[in-house]
Design a protein around this motif. Structure first.
Motif, PDB file in Angstrom:
ATOM      1  N   ILE A   1       0.902  -1.149   0.279  1.00  0.00           N
ATOM      2  CA  ILE A   1      -0.140  -0.058   0.031  1.00  0.00           C
ATOM      3  C   ILE A   1       0.858   1.249  -0.006  1.00  0.00           C
ATOM      4  N   SER A   2       0.312   2.318  -0.417  1.00  0.00           N
ATOM      5  CA  SER A   2       1.172   3.606  -0.559  1.00  0.00           C
ATOM      6  C   SER A   2       1.262   4.220   0.832  1.00  0.00           C
ATOM      7  N   PHE A   3       2.540   4.543   1.137  1.00  0.00           N
ATOM      8  CA  PHE A   3       2.652   5.140   2.617  1.00  0.00           C
ATOM      9  C   PHE A   3       1.646   6.286   2.776  1.00  0.00           C
ATOM     10  N   PRO A   4       1.412   7.536   2.095  1.00  0.00           N
ATOM     11  CA  PRO A   4       0.467   8.468   2.331  1.00  0.00           C
ATOM     12  C   PRO A   4      -0.961   7.913   2.644  1.00  0.00           C
ATOM     13  N   ALA A   5      -1.405   6.962   1.975  1.00  0.00           N
ATOM     14  CA  ALA A   5      -2.604   6.211   1.983  1.00  0.00           C
ATOM     15  C   ALA A   5      -2.684   5.578   3.338  1.00  0.00           C
ATOM     16  N   LEU A   6      -1.756   5.051   3.934  1.00  0.00           N
ATOM     17  CA  LEU A   6      -1.712   4.202   5.016  1.00  0.00           C
ATOM     18  C   LEU A   6      -1.777   5.256   6.130  1.00  0.00           C
ATOM     19  N   ILE A   7      -1.042   6.302   5.846  1.00  0.00           N
ATOM     20  CA  ILE A   7      -1.037   7.460   7.145  1.00  0.00           C
ATOM     21  C   ILE A   7      -2.541   7.804   7.311  1.00  0.00           C
ATOM     22  N   GLY A   8      -3.109   8.185   5.942  1.00  0.00           N
ATOM     23  CA  GLY A   8      -4.454   8.783   6.229  1.00  0.00           C
ATOM     24  C   GLY A   8      -5.370   7.691   6.656  1.00  0.00           C
TER      25      GLY A   8
END
Length: 288
Positions: free
Chosen positions: A144-151
């Motif tokens: 998964i993309s890091f920014p999406a995981l942070i979101g």
């Protein structure tokens, strides 16, 4: 009557938070922590004025302090993660991941409020997570993309925060004090970073952050009032109107167009929210 008041205020909060996301993105490449500080500073000033005007104080119940701190820690984590996601994702994607909060609120309500989760509720929550995977978009080396995981982590923080807001409302705390405590706590936590790693900003960026703070203050007061007037199961579905506001702002202001997988993910998560809303209402009517 209180239920309809809750619906009205949660719709208002959704619009305010969509505006906040737009102004945060317009502020440009400033660090998320710096954006968070100024966002909460404006909300703190706004809340302080209302506290003084209405002579609102802490209830004096020592047992409420732990819930105020829990709400503030979770809310601060949620904001920092959400701002990071707003800066690195399509605005509507970041908003949608943040709107996983009602589902996390159900899980945290089970833990903190000892509320039982039925099998249909578990199935609905799992459906929402499947929808979020379409927004996360597994690709490349990482799953998964890091920014999406942070979101998504931001949505978890918001869910825990709103669970504590509901607890504080039931224990007699006033909305303006809850907002002021959280805003002050968040400013104190992010202040050291601002002192040692301050990034100069233009007048336009500063103006955007002030507007983001005003929009956030409106959102905080509205959603606090909403959850004080009605339980999450009765009004949480309306919170997903933020994705409509964010998608419209993203398109007209930034020219952003979410891809097909994202739209399918939005539809699944919003659909699960509506199903959860209908299920909980029918369940409540059955026991009335």
């Amino acid at each position: 009557m209180k239920k309809y008041k809750g619906i009205l205020f949660i719709l208002l909060s959704a619009f305010c938070f969509a505006l906040m996301g737009m102004f945060v993105k317009l502020a440009g490449d400033l660090p998320s922590i710096e954006k968070s500080f100024f966002r909460n500073l404006v909300a703190l000033i706004f809340a302080w004025i209302i506290l003084k005007k209405n002579k609102v104080h802490f209830s004096g119940k020592k047992g409420n302090l732990k819930y105020l701190i829990a709400r503030s820690v979770a809310g601060t984590v949620g904001i920092l993660c959400n701002f990071y996601a707003v800066d690195h994702l399509v605005l509507s994607d970041a908003s949608m991941l943040n709107k996983m909060s009602p589902f996390f609120a159900i899980l945290f309500s089970c833990i903190l409020l000892k509320e039982r989760i039925s099998l249909p509720q578990i199935a609905i929550v799992m459906g929402a997570f499947l929808g979020s995977l379409l927004i996360l978009k597994p690709s490349g080396v990482s799953l998964i993309s890091f920014p999406a995981l942070i979101g998504l982590l931001g949505g978890m923080g918001a869910g825990l925060a709103y669970t504590n807001v509901r607890i504080l409302g039931e224990k007699g705390e006033k909305g303006p004090f809850v907002v002021a405590f959280f805003s002050g706590f968040s400013c104190l936590v992010t202040l050291p970073y601002l002192i040692f790693h301050y990034h100069p900003m233009s007048l336009g960026q500063f103006g955007c952050l002030l507007l983001a703070g005003l929009a956030a203050a409106g959102g905080q007061f509205s959603i606090t009032t909403a959850y004080f007037n009605a339980p999450a199961k009765e009004i949480s579905a309306y919170d997903y109107s933020q994705i409509i506001f964010s998608a419209a702002l993203g398109y007209f202001v930034f020219g952003q167009k979410p891809d097909k997988l994202s739209w399918i993910g939005y539809a699944i998560i919003c659909g699960m929210a509506v199903v959860m809303f209908v299920y909980n209402n029918r369940k409540s009517e059955k026991f009335c």
